[in-house]
Every structure is written in C-alpha cells, then in structure tokens.
Motif scaffolding. Structure first.
Motif, mmCIF file in Angstrom:
data_model
loop_
_atom_site.group_PDB
_atom_site.id
_atom_site.type_symbol
_atom_site.label_atom_id
_atom_site.label_comp_id
_atom_site.label_asym_id
_atom_site.label_seq_id
_atom_site.Cartn_x
_atom_site.Cartn_y
_atom_site.Cartn_z
ATOM 1 N N VAL A 525 66.450 23.978 71.473
ATOM 2 C CA VAL A 525 65.866 23.294 71.892
ATOM 3 C C VAL A 525 65.365 23.618 72.831
ATOM 4 O O VAL A 525 66.175 24.888 74.548
ATOM 5 C CB VAL A 525 66.048 21.787 71.791
ATOM 6 N N PRO A 526 65.097 22.875 74.202
ATOM 7 C CA PRO A 526 64.490 22.725 75.179
ATOM 8 C C PRO A 526 64.946 22.670 76.242
ATOM 9 O O PRO A 526 65.387 21.369 75.818
ATOM 10 C CB PRO A 526 62.718 22.280 75.911
ATOM 11 N N LEU A 527 65.369 23.056 77.015
ATOM 12 C CA LEU A 527 66.386 22.937 78.111
ATOM 13 C C LEU A 527 65.753 23.144 80.009
ATOM 14 O O LEU A 527 65.909 24.670 80.256
ATOM 15 C CB LEU A 527 67.540 23.212 77.807
ATOM 16 N N PHE A 528 65.229 22.276 80.696
ATOM 17 C CA PHE A 528 64.619 22.618 81.749
ATOM 18 C C PHE A 528 65.526 21.930 82.686
ATOM 19 O O PHE A 528 65.949 20.760 82.048
ATOM 20 C CB PHE A 528 63.579 22.422 81.474
ATOM 21 N N VAL A 529 65.898 22.388 84.000
ATOM 22 C CA VAL A 529 66.723 21.353 84.769
ATOM 23 C C VAL A 529 66.583 22.929 86.154
ATOM 24 O O VAL A 529 66.319 23.587 86.668
ATOM 25 C CB VAL A 529 68.185 21.637 84.671
ATOM 26 N N ARG A 530 66.119 21.532 87.297
ATOM 27 C CA ARG A 530 65.454 21.769 87.869
ATOM 28 C C ARG A 530 67.082 20.870 89.117
ATOM 29 O O ARG A 530 66.597 19.690 89.454
ATOM 30 C CB ARG A 530 63.974 20.795 88.676
ATOM 31 N N LEU A 531 67.196 22.045 90.132
ATOM 32 C CA LEU A 531 68.063 21.366 91.294
ATOM 33 C C LEU A 531 67.106 21.075 92.476
ATOM 34 O O LEU A 531 65.833 21.043 92.880
ATOM 35 C CB LEU A 531 68.655 22.701 91.580
ATOM 36 N N PRO A 532 67.508 20.362 92.853
ATOM 37 C CA PRO A 532 66.873 19.543 93.861
ATOM 38 C C PRO A 532 66.279 20.603 95.232
ATOM 39 O O PRO A 532 67.013 21.317 95.603
ATOM 40 C CB PRO A 532 68.125 17.859 95.303
ATOM 41 N N GLY A 533 65.114 20.886 95.630
ATOM 42 C CA GLY A 533 64.562 21.836 96.533
ATOM 43 C C GLY A 533 64.390 22.294 95.627
ATOM 44 O O GLY A 533 63.774 24.175 97.134
ATOM 45 N N GLN A 534 64.429 23.107 94.383
ATOM 46 C CA GLN A 534 64.520 24.184 93.889
ATOM 47 C C GLN A 534 63.065 24.627 94.391
ATOM 48 O O GLN A 534 62.297 24.015 93.916
ATOM 49 C CB GLN A 534 64.781 24.291 92.286
ATOM 50 N N GLY A 535 62.905 26.206 94.693
ATOM 51 C CA GLY A 535 61.579 26.263 94.638
ATOM 52 C C GLY A 535 60.706 27.752 92.999
ATOM 53 O O GLY A 535 60.463 27.243 92.335
ATOM 54 N N ALA A 536 61.375 28.163 93.271
ATOM 55 C CA ALA A 536 60.670 29.817 92.411
ATOM 56 C C ALA A 536 61.338 28.957 91.007
ATOM 57 O O ALA A 536 63.055 28.664 90.908
ATOM 58 C CB ALA A 536 60.792 30.946 92.449
ATOM 59 N N GLY A 537 61.040 29.135 89.787
ATOM 60 C CA GLY A 537 61.904 28.935 88.413
ATOM 61 C C GLY A 537 62.618 30.875 87.742
ATOM 62 O O GLY A 537 62.075 31.647 88.239
ATOM 63 N N ARG A 538 63.238 30.394 87.165
ATOM 64 C CA ARG A 538 64.168 31.164 86.599
ATOM 65 C C ARG A 538 64.577 31.229 85.697
ATOM 66 O O ARG A 538 64.790 29.712 84.359
ATOM 67 C CB ARG A 538 65.258 31.682 87.746
ATOM 68 N N VAL A 539 64.824 32.290 84.368
ATOM 69 C CA VAL A 539 65.279 31.981 82.538
ATOM 70 C C VAL A 539 66.211 32.828 83.041
ATOM 71 O O VAL A 539 66.892 33.875 83.421
ATOM 72 C CB VAL A 539 64.687 32.721 81.878
ATOM 73 N N ASP A 540 67.347 31.854 81.920
ATOM 74 C CA ASP A 540 68.895 32.131 81.551
ATOM 75 C C ASP A 540 68.848 32.305 80.211
ATOM 76 O O ASP A 540 68.760 30.942 79.440
ATOM 77 C CB ASP A 540 69.374 30.718 82.328
ATOM 78 N N ASP A 541 69.173 33.651 79.996
ATOM 79 C CA ASP A 541 69.035 33.294 78.578
ATOM 80 C C ASP A 541 70.997 33.239 77.822
ATOM 81 O O ASP A 541 70.636 33.706 76.518
ATOM 82 C CB ASP A 541 68.203 35.497 78.179
ATOM 83 N N ALA A 542 71.690 32.665 78.441
ATOM 84 C CA ALA A 542 73.003 32.860 77.741
ATOM 85 C C ALA A 542 72.927 31.669 77.251
ATOM 86 O O ALA A 542 72.721 30.724 77.837
ATOM 87 C CB ALA A 542 74.157 32.470 78.987
ATOM 88 N N HIS A 543 73.619 31.940 76.637
ATOM 89 C CA HIS A 543 73.538 30.918 75.126
ATOM 90 C C HIS A 543 74.239 29.396 75.506
ATOM 91 O O HIS A 543 74.988 29.350 76.732
ATOM 92 C CB HIS A 543 74.224 30.758 74.178
ATOM 93 N N ARG A 544 73.689 27.806 75.953
ATOM 94 C CA ARG A 544 74.437 26.872 76.158
ATOM 95 C C ARG A 544 73.900 26.088 75.070
ATOM 96 O O ARG A 544 73.105 25.510 74.524
ATOM 97 C CB ARG A 544 72.979 26.176 77.748
ATOM 98 N N CYS A 545 74.931 24.994 74.682
ATOM 99 C CA CYS A 545 74.762 23.969 74.134
ATOM 100 C C CYS A 545 74.155 22.501 74.819
ATOM 101 O O CYS A 545 74.172 22.370 76.153
ATOM 102 C CB CYS A 545 76.014 23.713 73.417
ATOM 103 N N THR A 546 74.184 22.097 74.253
ATOM 104 C CA THR A 546 72.753 20.652 75.034
ATOM 105 C C THR A 546 74.377 20.203 75.753
ATOM 106 O O THR A 546 74.061 19.233 76.640
ATOM 107 C CB THR A 546 72.371 20.117 73.772
#
Length: 732
Positions: A525-546
C-alpha cells in the motif's frame, strides 16, 4: 327390560377409528403447535443468521447500530415471525379446525424444507437449484406427514422448544456481540503529556493498491496522479509498505493502535490503546472514523457510548434515526438470509453481500440525489438489480461529501490530531476522475463470492473503473494539500497519507481476500509521511508495516508509547476476513507486485491521463475514429439492448456507464462503442448470471449537454479498416 346393573356391551370399532382417536389425542394445542413452528423457524433462519452475525459483529459497528438496535432486532427476529404464524393459525381455527390443521402442516413443511435446503446446499450438492428445491420440499412434506401420523415428531419438537431462547441468549451474551450490548470498561486518555505542539494530519484511503499509481520505473505516474506525485516529491515515500489485514475493520485499527488487533472488535473498549488515547490529554481531536470506533467518545465527542459505530456519532445523519437504521438493517439482513437459504444458482442473482458493509439491495449510488435516482432506477429494472452490487448506505454514504466536511474543519491550530478514513477509492466504483457520479443507473461489477470471473476483459474493465475512482481520490488529495497550505498547516504539520489495504485484479482470483496469488496487490500500500517543513522528498525502500505509522508519529512528537506495538518482519502476514492469515516472504511479495504492475501496464500504460484509460479492449486503434469513416452495416444477427438513457442534465451525475444485454452475440465477440458518432472505446461480450452482456465506460469529456447517442457495434475483422455491424443503441 334391560338390567341396569349388567355390564356395558362393547362397541365395535375399526382400526381407522382407533387411529383417528390417537391422532386427535396426540394433536398439540394451538400454543404448543406455535412453539413447534418457533423451533423450526429457529433452526431454519434464526440460528444461521445469528451464527453469521455472531462471528462478524463488526457488521453492526460499521453501520453505526446502537445496542438498542441490536437487542430490538434480535428479539424481533426471534419472536415476530412465530407470533405472526400463531396469529394466522388462530384466525384459521376461528373459521374451521380443518383449515387450521392444514395451515399448520403447510407451515411445518415449508420450514422443514428451508432447513433441508440449507443442509443440502452446504453438505450435499451445490446444484442444480431446481433439483435441490424439489428434494427439500419432499423432505419438508415428509416432516409434515411424520408430525401428523406419529407421536415422535411432535414430541421431538416439544423437547427442542427452548431452542429459540437458547439461540437468542448465545447470540447476545456468548458471541462478540456481547461487547456491543453489555457495559464495557471505557478507554481513557493515557496519563501522558505531549511536549510537542506539532499538528498531525492523517488520511487513510481504502482499497488502494500501490500498483495502481506506479509507472514502469516504479515512480508515481504524475499524468494520472499529479497530487500523489507532488506529495512524493516533498515527503518520505515508504515504497515497500505492506498492510497486516485485507479488510477495513482490522486494517484501520492496526494503523491506529500500532498493533495487529487479531479478533478484537474495532471499538475503543476492545482496543483501548491507540493514537487517540496516547494524545488524548494533550491534543484536540478532529476525527472522522468511517468504519471503526477506536476513538473513545469522551475524547472525540459524544455524551454516551450508545452508538457502537463511528458513523452513528454524526447526529445529523439520517442513519442516526432509529426507524431509518432499523429499516436498513432489516433490508440488508433479509438479503443475507436469502443468501444463506438459496442454492448458489439462485443466490447468484441476488445483490452481493461480501463486497461492502450494507445497502445490499440498493440499485447503486453513494448518497445524495444521484444515489436516490439510482435506487429508483434499479427497482424498475430487474436486469439492473441483478447486475448491481453497489451500496448507498452505511460506511459508503456520501463519500465525497464526508471528505469535504472533514476538509472544511481543518484549522491551523497547534496540538490537533486531524484524522479521516475515507472509503475511497474502495468499491463500488461510481465516480469519474473529476468526481462526477455515474448516472442515471449504476449497476456495478458483479462477482461471485468475491472472485473475478475467468474473463480478462471483464477484470480489466473493473480495473478501469477502479483507476477512474483512484484518480478522483488523487483530486481530493490535492484539495487536502491546498487546504493545508491555506490554513497554515502545510509547513507546520506532520502529514501521513496511506491506505488500509489493496485490491487484486487477476481473472479467477479473489478481489479482496489475501491469497498467495493476490498478495502482490493486496499487501503493498502507499505510505507518504511529510514532516514539518520538509523540503526535498526521498524514497525509503526499507520494509514497513502499516502498524509502524503510530510509532513514526510518536517519534516525531517525542512521546513514548506506553503499550506494546507490532514488530514488522520480512515475512508479510496479511489477515483474511475468515480469521486465517496468508504469510509469504517480503521478497515474494515484491516479485508479485512487480508482476502485477507489468500486467496493469500492458493494458493501461502510464501517461496519457484519463483519456488513455479508454484505449483498451480488443481494438483500441478504433478509438477516436468517426463511425461515418468506417464500413458499417446493420447486423444480420444479434441485438444490443441498453439500460437507461444518456441524457446529460445539470447536476452532480453524468451518463457515462454503458450496460446492456446482448442476444445473438457470442461471448468474447469484440465490440465497439460509439458516442455521438465517434468510437470512444472497445469491449468484449461477456456472460454474467446466464446472460450475454456488454459493459463499457464513456469518457466524461465526450458527453455533451442534453441527449447523447450511444451505439454498440460488432467488430468484424481487424486491421486499419474493420467492418462494423450495428447491434443497437440509444435512442432505440
């Protein structure tokens, strides 16, 4: 003169007289007979339905039914049918005893046949339906004969007379339903002060596989999903995130609690440790739970926990009224009972009950005027009802309107948790990419037991509808981003956007149930997390669970979670609705995801926006050509009969759905669909419920105000200039 003291002379009697005397002496009274009918009713209908609902108590949670609703329903379903049969027999007895006895035996036989039919369907054979019904009726007649001619049958029913009360007590007090009707210890805010003032915004979409939004490079397709692509450029995208459950009432609580809820109900008293109780002492709550009730009422509002579902907390909604809720409940459970009783061949003509949470009998729609019009249209056309599997009430009521209401409630205030679970882009697929609802009729994808038919076109037609609604979800995400920027949340808040689970599009496989073959689309599933004031995006390919989402939020707020959370591993385990789970290695899930993406890209390549979604089917090169430029002749054999009209009127609905029946046309025949004299899509004839059909979706941008003409053609030949045979259209 006779002697009065002489013994009486025996009277001659026949065997028939003695049999009649025994039968008369053994006939139960009116009340005892009614108890016997109640026993048979209990075994025929009460026990199967109570058993099903007892194992699926979240049915009531999602619908927002109160404990009073549940108790009234259980008592009424137990008592009213037997009392109605008693009243009918009392009236018959007032006219003539023979009429009463005949009615009593007929009711016994019918109830016995209902019991026999279920036994035969579940344990002996699944068809043919006619033979099963005949055998069941014969067994019911045998029961009536035994009841009339033997002592054992009435006595056995008398012994079983406590059964209705027993089934009622078990249902209310010895199944998970008891958690909804008995007082429970209420969840409370944790004794934790959160030092951070960061606002939190959490949006959970529903039934949204990550495969739907990717391009060939594994990036978000900015052509169809520009807002998700923009979010990916300014946030951390956890690209290898997987869910822990394939259904909402377990998947959403897992996100909210950081734990796999197992067999617990999606209510705060059964799952007291959550993001809501963690932040409850320090944060203001702006929460809309669509299908769960994890947030305690003393934290999220509400004076008494009488409504067990989140939707029922909306006091202004129509489903907050007892009469409306009970009408919907009785309507839906009536259809469920028919599914339990009827053989598969007949039950397949009923609206599905395994794709949504309620509103099974409605012809379609998603609330509002469009939904009412759809429901009316469905009731007027049996074919439409048979095709339809849509929902208008319960958790799917007015999905866009609910989103807009929540959106308007967003403020730039600190220490606020803004949470919404939206049932988009979840089935039923009723929306165009711009958010217009299909009209005037909205029959939807019909599946048997949630399994796609072994028809490639039909599955891809369903995927097309899903992608259209997913694009609408992207549009709503854009509105959320714009609102956050307007009220000052964009640079100060932590934003989390995810989905509870995915959905699969494989011929012959389950659409929703996680199986080894479907895990590539249901688990990731998609999971996007934007922290306060975050500028550039990045991709984290570590396995995460919801289940990692809550710990991520806690880490940003610098707060310790005082309860255990789920540990994500390289074995992906996704719960099925029946309580079982499917577990396979993460490496295998990612391989299945890649294969699913390749399948989707072959039919719906990335790029091209919404218009490219209509260039699929057997002859996509025909799309865009005018009918006048092609070789066209009337069909010598075959006819298409379309449902509904194609008049476009001002309002929130648009006539883009082409559904109809075909006669004289073979299954698999290539078809072309023209709108106002131009080919706009191609399709294939398919079989559904024993009838050959046509289904297609028209591009919204090609619909003109007022009447539109729609024509269906058989495609004869291939190449640059195939011949077309006109099968029919609208107007006729």
């Amino acid at each position: 003169m006779s002697n009065p003291n002489a013994p009486a002379r025996p009277t001659a009697t026949t065997d028939a007289d003695r049999g009649a005397d025994r039968a008369a002496a053994g006939r139960p009274s009116l009340i005892v007979g009614a108890l016997h009918l109640a026993v048979l009713w209990a075994f025929a209908f009460q026990r199967p339905l109570f058993d099903l609902l007892g194992r699926n108590a979240d049915f009531f949670v999602v619908r927002g039914n109160t404990r009073g609703d549940i108790i009234v329903f259980a008592l009424a379903f137990t008592l009213l049918p037997p009392l109605a049969m008693l009243a009918a027999e009392w009236l018959a007895l007032r006219f003539r005893r023979g009429l009463y006895e005949g009615l009593h035996l007929a009711l016994l036989g019918l109830l016995g046949a209902a019991i026999a039919l279920q036994f035969l369907k579940d344990n002996v054979a699944s068809g043919p339906a006619g033979l099963l019904i005949v055998v069941a009726l014969a067994l019911g007649a045998l029961l009536a004969w035994a009841y009339r001619r033997t002592v054992f049958a009435p006595q056995a029913l008398s012994v079983l007379s406590p059964a209705p009360l027993l089934f009622l007590v078990i249902f209310l007090f010895f199944t998970p339903v008891q958690k909804l009707i008995l007082p429970q210890k209420q969840a409370e805010a944790a004794d934790i002060d959160v030092p951070s003032t960061t606002p939190i915004v959490v949006l959970i979409t529903d039934e949204f596989p990550i495969v739907s939004m990717l391009d060939a490079r594994g990036q978000v397709d900015a052509s169809r999903f520009p807002n998700f692509a923009a979010l990916a450029r300014g946030s951390t995208w956890y690209r290898d995130t997987t869910t822990v459950a394939g259904f909402t009432t377990r998947a959403v609580p897992a996100i909210l609690t950081g734990n796999d809820p197992r067999n617990r109900l999606p209510i705060s008293s059964d799952q007291p440790d959550s993001i809501f109780t963690l932040l409850g002492r320090s944060y203001r709550m702006n929460v809309d739970e669509t299908a769960t009730a994890i947030c305690p009422p003393q934290i999220c509002g509400g004076t008494a926990y009488t409504a067990v579902g989140g939707a029922a907390r909306q006091a202004k909604q129509s489903n907050g009224r007892f009469r409306t809720r009970m009408h919907q409940l009785v309507s839906d459970l009536g259809i469920v009972s028919e599914h339990l009783l009827l053989p598969d061949a007949l039950a397949s003509h009923l609206p599905a009950v395994d794709q949504t949470f309620g509103g099974f009998g409605n012809g379609g729609g998603d609330g509002g005027d469009g939904g009412r019009a759809a429901g009316k249209a469905g009731s007027q056309n049996l074919q439409q009802v048979q095709v339809g599997e849509t929902i208008r009430k319960g958790a799917f009521t007015q999905r866009p309107q609910r989103f807009e209401r929540w959106l308007s409630s967003l403020r730039g205030t600190p220490k606020t948790l803004n949470f919404l679970h939206t049932e988009l882009p979840h089935f039923p697929w009723l929306y165009t990419p711009t958010g217009k609802q299909f009209a005037p009729h909205t029959p939807d994808i019909a599946l048997k037991d949630g399994v796609w038919p072994k028809d490639d076109f039909y599955v891809e037609y369903g995927r097309q509808r899903h992608l259209m609604q997913a694009m609408f979800t992207d549009r709503l995400l854009g509105e959320l981003i714009a609102r956050m920027k307007k009220v000052g949340l964009w640079d100060r808040a932590m934003l989390v956007v995810t989905a509870d689970h995915g959905s699969s599009f494989i011929p012959g496989q389950q659409r929703r149930d996680p199986q080894p073959a479907t895990m590539g689309e249901i688990a990731p599933v998609p999971l996007f997390v934007r922290l306060p004031g975050q500028g550039a995006g990045r991709v984290d390919d570590a396995h995460r669970c919801t289940t990692d989402i809550l710990p991520m939020i806690a880490a940003e707020l610098r707060v310790r979670i005082p309860f255990p959370t789920y540990r994500c591993s390289d074995t992906v385990t996704v719960a099925q609705y029946n309580g079982e789970s499917t577990s396979i290695p993460l490496k295998r899930v990612l391989a299945l995801r890649a294969a699913a993406l390749r399948r989707r890209l072959r039919v719906f390549p990335a790029g091209g926006g919404a218009e490219a979604l209509f260039r699929f089917g057997p002859d996509p090169q025909l799309v865009g050509k005018s009918v006048a430029s092609l070789s066209v002749a009337p069909a010598e054999e075959g006819r298409a009969t379309l449902l509904g009209a194609f008049d476009s009127k001002p309002g929130g609905t648009v006539p883009v759905l082409v559904q109809g029946t075909l006669s004289g046309v073979d299954t698999g025949t290539p078809l072309a669909v023209a709108l106002n004299g131009r080919i706009v899509t191609t399709a294939r004839a398919f079989e559904l419920l024993g009838t050959t059909r046509v289904a297609a979706t028209l591009p919204e941008g090609s619909i003109r105000p007022g009447p539109n003409s729609v024509e269906v053609f058989r495609i004869d030949g291939s190449g640059e200039s195939p011949a077309l045979e006109r099968l029919g259209g609208w107007p006729r």
